[in-house]
Motif scaffolding. Sequence first.
Motif, mmCIF file in Angstrom:
data_model
loop_
_atom_site.group_PDB
_atom_site.id
_atom_site.type_symbol
_atom_site.label_atom_id
_atom_site.label_comp_id
_atom_site.label_asym_id
_atom_site.label_seq_id
_atom_site.Cartn_x
_atom_site.Cartn_y
_atom_site.Cartn_z
ATOM 1 N N THR A 77 0.836 -1.194 0.000
ATOM 2 C CA THR A 77 0.000 0.000 0.000
ATOM 3 C C THR A 77 0.873 1.246 0.000
ATOM 4 O O THR A 77 2.103 1.168 0.182
ATOM 5 N N SER A 114 -9.914 -5.818 -1.409
ATOM 6 C CA SER A 114 -8.922 -5.628 -2.473
ATOM 7 C C SER A 114 -9.507 -5.972 -3.835
ATOM 8 O O SER A 114 -9.098 -5.399 -4.853
ATOM 9 N N GLY A 117 -12.074 -3.005 -4.475
ATOM 10 C CA GLY A 117 -11.413 -1.714 -4.390
ATOM 11 C C GLY A 117 -11.851 -0.926 -3.174
ATOM 12 O O GLY A 117 -13.048 -0.816 -2.894
ATOM 13 N N THR A 120 -14.264 1.907 -3.941
ATOM 14 C CA THR A 120 -15.640 1.454 -4.112
ATOM 15 C C THR A 120 -16.301 1.231 -2.763
ATOM 16 O O THR A 120 -17.463 1.596 -2.547
#
Length: 356
Positions: A77, A114, A117, A120
């Motif tokens: 990340t 993941s 998303g 989202t």
Amino acid sequence: IFLARQAALVVLDNRSGEILAWVGSPDFWADSAGQVDMVVSGRQPGSALKPFLYALAFDRGATAATVLADVATTYQTGGGPYHPRNYDRAFHGPVRAREALASSYNVPAVELASRIGFATLLHGLQAGGFASLDRSPEHYGLGLALGNGDVTLLELANGYRALANGGVWTPARWWSGDANQPSGEGHRVVSPRAAALVLDILADPEARIPAFGIGTPFDWPFRAAAKTGTSRHFTDNWAVAVTAGFTVGVWVGNFDGRPMEGVSGITGAGPLLHRAVLVTAQRYVAGALPTAAEAGLLPARICRLSGALAGAECPTMTEYFLPGTMPTTTCRWHQAGRVELPVEYAEWRGATAGGT
């Protein structure tokens, strides 16, 4: 050792959004912090956000039979490597989404986030009334799946109420006859069947056994869905219950943010939620949540291990699916009296050997 010294509660009528009960603190006149209102104060909800993640995923093709990897995993990340861990510090290998949500496993939730998303997920939560989540998607990252952003108890309870209303969010109201408050300003967050599937999972006592055992505070004389949450460092406990008629949300913790010693949502907020639901049901009709079949979900016999259509040698169960998402292949894991995991799942089995 610090235990929980404060608690808060809110009860909402599912149909109207009317606030039936609001307790912001145990004692408004307390000498210290009695006038803190934890119904509208932001804290991290932990796993209590997971049902919204799963509902969004179900609308994007995932199913309750989807097999997720509960193994040691590293995500790269912007803030560096991220290693999600489960509450029990163990890994459980391949797990179906139903069991992963009902047992509140963290690692599969992050994997699901993941896939769809984290942006989202954040947008879906914001559409579901979580206005407190006002930072960028990158600020929260994948940790949003585990409730790393502050929300209020009122936002949380009203979000669950949206699931009870077929995935449509409307604002909570002080009382149903108040003409000055909006009554029709609602919008759809998830589909009716995705919402129904999430509630069916949260009302499934068998699916939560792997993590919580047989006896939990979530057994009532009527069908209800329930979920807990525990924030990082045990600073906050949450528990929410949804019946056909009303939604109850509970927060337990300390106003000053001091952590509790090993108190989880199931042991801290859970017993209070149990009593609150029973007391509410004495005055308001609880009803019974629709079953999966009543909600229009489609049944199929699947393999408990692989999530595929059951073969002759599979341990079987009935699972429910949104139209168009039912599995089309028969399980190949069980053959000739033995279990042969596909290569990718066999690797997971090896990865779980060191889990503690």
